[in-house]
Structures are given as C-alpha cells and as structure tokens.
Design a protein around this motif. Structure first.
Motif, short mmCIF file in Angstrom:
data_model
loop_
_atom_site.label_atom_id
_atom_site.label_comp_id
_atom_site.label_asym_id
_atom_site.label_seq_id
_atom_site.Cartn_x
_atom_site.Cartn_y
_atom_site.Cartn_z
N VAL A 84 -5.79 56.70 37.48
CA VAL A 84 -7.19 56.32 37.31
C VAL A 84 -8.04 57.57 37.40
N GLY A 85 -9.20 57.48 36.82
CA GLY A 85 -10.14 58.61 36.86
C GLY A 85 -10.89 58.65 38.17
N PRO A 86 -11.82 59.60 38.28
CA PRO A 86 -12.63 59.69 39.50
C PRO A 86 -13.55 58.47 39.61
N GLY A 87 -14.04 58.26 40.78
CA GLY A 87 -14.93 57.13 41.00
C GLY A 87 -14.24 56.05 41.80
N GLU A 88 -14.84 54.89 41.80
CA GLU A 88 -14.32 53.75 42.56
C GLU A 88 -13.01 53.26 41.96
N PRO A 89 -11.91 53.26 42.74
CA PRO A 89 -10.65 52.77 42.19
C PRO A 89 -10.72 51.26 41.96
N PRO A 90 -10.09 50.79 40.90
CA PRO A 90 -10.12 49.36 40.61
C PRO A 90 -9.25 48.58 41.60
N PRO A 91 -9.52 47.29 41.77
CA PRO A 91 -8.67 46.49 42.65
C PRO A 91 -7.25 46.41 42.07
N GLY A 92 -6.26 46.46 42.94
CA GLY A 92 -4.88 46.38 42.48
C GLY A 92 -4.23 47.74 42.22
N TRP A 93 -4.93 48.81 42.54
CA TRP A 93 -4.39 50.16 42.38
C TRP A 93 -4.41 50.84 43.74
N SER A 94 -3.29 51.45 44.14
CA SER A 94 -3.19 52.14 45.43
C SER A 94 -2.72 53.56 45.20
N PRO A 95 -3.50 54.56 45.64
CA PRO A 95 -3.07 55.94 45.46
C PRO A 95 -1.81 56.22 46.27
N LEU A 96 -0.99 57.15 45.79
CA LEU A 96 0.19 57.55 46.55
C LEU A 96 -0.29 58.21 47.84
N GLU A 97 0.24 57.74 48.95
CA GLU A 97 -0.14 58.27 50.26
C GLU A 97 0.65 59.55 50.55
N GLY A 98 -0.02 60.57 51.08
CA GLY A 98 0.66 61.79 51.48
C GLY A 98 0.93 62.77 50.35
N LEU A 99 0.27 62.57 49.23
CA LEU A 99 0.45 63.44 48.08
C LEU A 99 -0.18 64.81 48.37
N ASP A 100 0.56 65.87 48.13
CA ASP A 100 0.05 67.22 48.33
C ASP A 100 -1.06 67.47 47.32
N PRO A 101 -2.30 67.75 47.78
CA PRO A 101 -3.42 67.94 46.85
C PRO A 101 -3.24 69.14 45.93
N HIS A 102 -2.36 70.07 46.29
CA HIS A 102 -2.14 71.26 45.47
C HIS A 102 -1.27 70.98 44.25
N LEU A 103 -0.65 69.80 44.19
CA LEU A 103 0.23 69.47 43.06
C LEU A 103 -0.56 69.09 41.80
N GLY A 104 -1.84 68.74 41.96
CA GLY A 104 -2.64 68.36 40.79
C GLY A 104 -2.29 66.99 40.25
N LEU A 105 -1.83 66.10 41.13
CA LEU A 105 -1.45 64.76 40.71
C LEU A 105 -2.46 63.71 41.18
N ASP A 106 -3.69 64.15 41.43
CA ASP A 106 -4.72 63.22 41.88
C ASP A 106 -4.86 62.08 40.87
#
Length: 193
Positions: A84-106
């Motif tokens: 998903v793009g920046p902004g409010e995440p839609p319902p039913g989507w969960s970001p991966l927890e513990g993702l290294d921010p340096h990987l560029g997988l936001d």
C-alpha cells in the motif's frame, strides 16, 4: 544480544539444496520469532488464476495473476501479500512487523482475504497470493544456514512482486556480486556439464 530479525530478508537456496520443495527457491521471510520462521517461496507460480481460488481478488493480482506455491506447509491455506502507499492503511491490511526500515520494503504487508476485495484491492499497488508456506521450528533454519543450504540476502520490493518469477533465483544471486554472482550460472543439472 538479540539476533537481528530475518523479516523482509530472502533465503536463497544454495545450488546443492536438491530437496524438490526448495530446489532453486527464493523465500521471502514474513515472520521470525524465537519459536520459528515463516516465509513464502517467490518463484513458484502455479499457473492457476487467482480468481479460481480466491473469488473477486484476481483483478488486483500482480502479473502473473496466478496462485504461487508458497511452500510445502499448510498447502490448503493461503497467505496474501500486498503493498500500500503512504497514508491511512486500508482495513484488512497489516504491515509486516519488525521489518528493517533500511531494506526499503515499506508498505509490504499481509492482506486479509476475508476482507472486501473492492475496498482493499483498490488500495494495493501490488498483490500476490501464495498457497502454503515455508516454515522452520526454533533453531531449524539457523542449522540449515550453518550447513550452507541457504544464503541470507536483502530483498527488494521487485523480488516479492516480480513479473518474471522463473528467473528470480539467478537474478538475486547475480546482484550479490562476487562468488554468489558466479553461482547464478551453476548448471541446473551439474552431471550434464
């Protein structure tokens, strides 16, 4: 000292790993806890359209818009990943927890396939569904890595949602440079060399 998380990293099968489930596979790690590690194989398209398995989601699936074999465990269940793009995440989507921010997988996360595809699907920039997953119990993956069965490398978003999954294994190895780049040319059947 805590071990760094494997979430968002790739496990690339060494050429000598010949177990059919993982031969020349590229696994994206989705979860990594002290109890074990879970990932999905990125380069095993099944050829079955997503709509045939998960009704109404096919229109949102990234090319190739087919189901992927995520691994040999839980093949009767599915895991869906999306961006998903920046902004409010839609319902039913969960970001991966513990993702290294340096990987560029936001923006990569798990998609709840029980949610409304019309709402969630339209908010996704990329989407893929995996039948089954790859899983390791506590210490099992570390042992396999120590034995040389897997290379652990950084992922890029294009790996997860590649439009050419069949060529992912050599591409990931090539971009590592050095000896790993050389391994990308390892013959499929070394006895035929």
């Amino acid at each position: 000292m805590d071990q760094p998380t494997m979430i968002g990293r790739l496990l690339v099968a060494a050429p000598l790993l010949q177990e059919e489930s993982f031969r020349r596979s590229v696994v994206f790690v989705v979860d990594d806890t002290p109890d074990g590690t879970l990932g999905v194989i990125l380069n095993r398209p099944l050829g079955m359209p997503v709509d045939e398995v998960v009704t109404d989601w096919g229109a949102y699936a990234s090319e190739p818009a087919v189901m992927f074999s995520g691994g040999p465990v839980g093949v009767g269940s599915g895991i869906a990943l999306g961006v998903v793009g920046p902004g409010e995440p839609p319902p039913g989507w969960s970001p991966l927890e513990g993702l290294d921010p340096h990987l560029g997988l936001d923006g990569i996360g798990v998609v709840d396939l029980d949610g409304p595809p019309q709402v969630l699907g339209g908010a996704l920039g990329a989407f893929r569904v995996f039948a089954g997953y790859a899983g390791w119990t506590e210490g099992q993956l570390a042992g396999e890595i120590a034995e040389g069965a897997w290379y652990v490398v950084d992922a890029v978003a294009d790996d997860v949602f590649t439009t050419a999954p069949e060529g992912l294994w050599p591409r990931v190895l090539r971009r590592q440079g050095g000896d790993m780049a050389l391994l990308s040319t390892y013959p499929d059947d070394p006895t035929m060399n």
